[in-house]
Design a protein around this motif. Structure first.
Motif, PDB file in Angstrom:
ATOM      1  N   THR A  56       0.836  -1.204   0.000  1.00  0.00           N
ATOM      2  CA  THR A  56       0.000   0.000   0.000  1.00  0.00           C
ATOM      3  C   THR A  56       0.867   1.250   0.000  1.00  0.00           C
ATOM      4  N   GLY A  57       1.927   1.214   0.799  1.00  0.00           N
ATOM      5  CA  GLY A  57       2.871   2.329   0.811  1.00  0.00           C
ATOM      6  C   GLY A  57       3.516   2.535  -0.553  1.00  0.00           C
ATOM      7  N   MET A  58       3.805   1.429  -1.241  1.00  0.00           N
ATOM      8  CA  MET A  58       4.404   1.536  -2.578  1.00  0.00           C
ATOM      9  C   MET A  58       3.452   2.213  -3.557  1.00  0.00           C
ATOM     10  N   LEU A  59       2.174   1.885  -3.465  1.00  0.00           N
ATOM     11  CA  LEU A  59       1.183   2.502  -4.353  1.00  0.00           C
ATOM     12  C   LEU A  59       1.077   4.003  -4.091  1.00  0.00           C
ATOM     13  N   ILE A  60       1.140   4.381  -2.817  1.00  0.00           N
ATOM     14  CA  ILE A  60       1.069   5.803  -2.463  1.00  0.00           C
ATOM     15  C   ILE A  60       2.290   6.551  -3.015  1.00  0.00           C
ATOM     16  N   ILE A  61       3.478   5.951  -2.868  1.00  0.00           N
ATOM     17  CA  ILE A  61       4.700   6.572  -3.386  1.00  0.00           C
ATOM     18  C   ILE A  61       4.651   6.680  -4.902  1.00  0.00           C
ATOM     19  N   ALA A  62       4.184   5.601  -5.561  1.00  0.00           N
ATOM     20  CA  ALA A  62       4.086   5.620  -7.025  1.00  0.00           C
ATOM     21  C   ALA A  62       3.131   6.716  -7.496  1.00  0.00           C
ATOM     22  N   ALA A  68       3.671  14.131  -9.208  1.00  0.00           N
ATOM     23  CA  ALA A  68       4.559  15.091  -8.556  1.00  0.00           C
ATOM     24  C   ALA A  68       4.577  16.466  -9.213  1.00  0.00           C
ATOM     25  N   PRO A  69       4.625  16.558 -10.564  1.00  0.00           N
ATOM     26  CA  PRO A  69       4.648  17.895 -11.168  1.00  0.00           C
ATOM     27  C   PRO A  69       3.402  18.718 -10.861  1.00  0.00           C
TER      28      PRO A  69
END
Length: 358
Positions: free
Chosen positions: A15-21, A27-28
């Motif tokens: 789940t953390g990986m999905l949030i980071i992705a 990001a822009p």
């Protein structure tokens, strides 16, 4: 009960990986300043670098200090080609392939000669090779630009994006306040290229090859006894890791439009990679993502946070001095020690195995 807890830990990490992705993907639009975009691009590159190094140290048990050397081959390959041939994708392709070829040759030679010896001797050989390449990059100024490095223009696609993304009045089109220009196109080139490389390496770790690599890491003698050619497998994964690092170097060179010893071959980069692997968790692949995000964010923003904390505690004795921005490396070291103490297998490794023995 242990299996359930372990499953919850794995789900939490994913789940953390999905949030980071998602954060990196948008990001822009979420962080609309040049510095934030630079941080996001650097995170993408270092995720690939750390994941490729984790294939060595985490999955196969190989300790190498030459990972930045392969990163540098890719960076300088793309940089020299773009400088000599101009900002075209043909130059990018030739430079990237040249970096990959050099990385493969060097990795194969080092692997076949050195991977038969004990781990510490192999680590020293890779350190010596990386040091030689760093010296050559600094001295061959006619080719590499020496200590000053090489500057060049970006590929034509990004310039084309600048021309295409304009409205009828000649103004650059904006989405949610963000200009759709060449810089944005360059970032998404970095993001999707890094994502593709990471997914390939992730697939390798769950394939039969990944199982063999883990077997070699756990018990090299037993793996050899049941018929696996350990040296061949270790050399192959060393070459595979070198290729991934080389391609990451080429991508970073395209993004940065500058390549020099400090950005591509510095031993400080190797230290950063090691710290990211340890913080995130060796042998998990997801740890590469966590380690890269935390380390890069700390490098860019910890000093600012400490400056704000120092101002906020200006009336308290000693604290402003302790929290002075110039002491950010000291506090980074403290944070690293605490992470290692509370997460002995790295953040991802500890969370994924938490409760497994209960």
């Amino acid at each position: 009960m242990a299996h359930v807890n372990n499953t919850y830990g794995t789900m939490a990490v994913k789940t953390g990986m999905l949030i980071i992705a998602a954060a990196l993907l948008f990001a822009p639009f979420l962080f609309q300043d040049v510095r934030a975009l630079e941080v996001a691009a650097r995170i993408c590159i270092f995720i690939v670098l750390v994941a490729s190094y984790d294939l060595l140290i985490g999955y196969t048990g190989i300790v190498s200090f030459a990972h930045t050397m392969f990163f540098g081959f890719g960076s300088y390959g793309a940089a020299i080609a773009l400088k000599q041939m101009g900002p075209g994708w043909d130059a990018v392709a030739i430079g990237t392939l040249a970096g990959i070829l050099v990385s493969l040759v060097v990795a194969t030679v080092i692997g076949l000669i050195s991977l038969r010896v004990k781990a510490i001797f192999f680590a020293m050989i890779t350190l010596a090779a990386a040091s030689v390449v760093l010296v050559l990059a600094s001295q061959l100024s006619h080719l590499t630009g020496g200590e000053d490095g090489i500057t060049y223009r970006a590929p034509d696609l990004f310039k084309t994006a600048n021309k295409l993304m304009v409205d009828d009045n000649g103004k650059v089109v904006r989405w949610f306040g963000v200009k759709l220009n060449g810089k944005l196109a360059a970032y998404y080139f970095v993001f999707f290229s890094s994502l593709a490389l990471f997914l390939v390496m992730l697939r390798i770790t769950v394939s039969p090859l990944g199982t063999v690599l883990k077997a070699i890491r756990e018990n090299e003698s037993r793996a050899e006894a049941i018929g696996y050619r350990v040296v061949a497998y270790r050399t192959f994964v060393f070459c595979l890791s070198a290729v991934a690092a080389s391609v990451a170097g080429s991508i970073y060179a395209i993004w940065l439009k500058y390549t020099g010893p400090d950005t591509a071959l510095s031993f400080a980069i190797m230290i950063d990679i090691l710290l990211m692997v340890v913080i995130g968790g060796m042998g998990t692949m997801w740890g590469a993502v966590i380690g890269a995000v935390l380390m890069v964010m700390a490098q860019y923003y910890l000093r600012d946070l400490m400056g704000a904390a120092s101002e906020a505690t200006a009336n308290i004795p000693l604290l402003p001095e302790l929290l002075a921005p110039d002491r950010w490396l000291f506090w980074l070291g403290i944070i690293f020690i605490l992470l290692v103490y509370f997460f002995p297998r790295g953040i991802a490794g500890t969370v994924m195995t938490k409760g497994a023995r209960k």
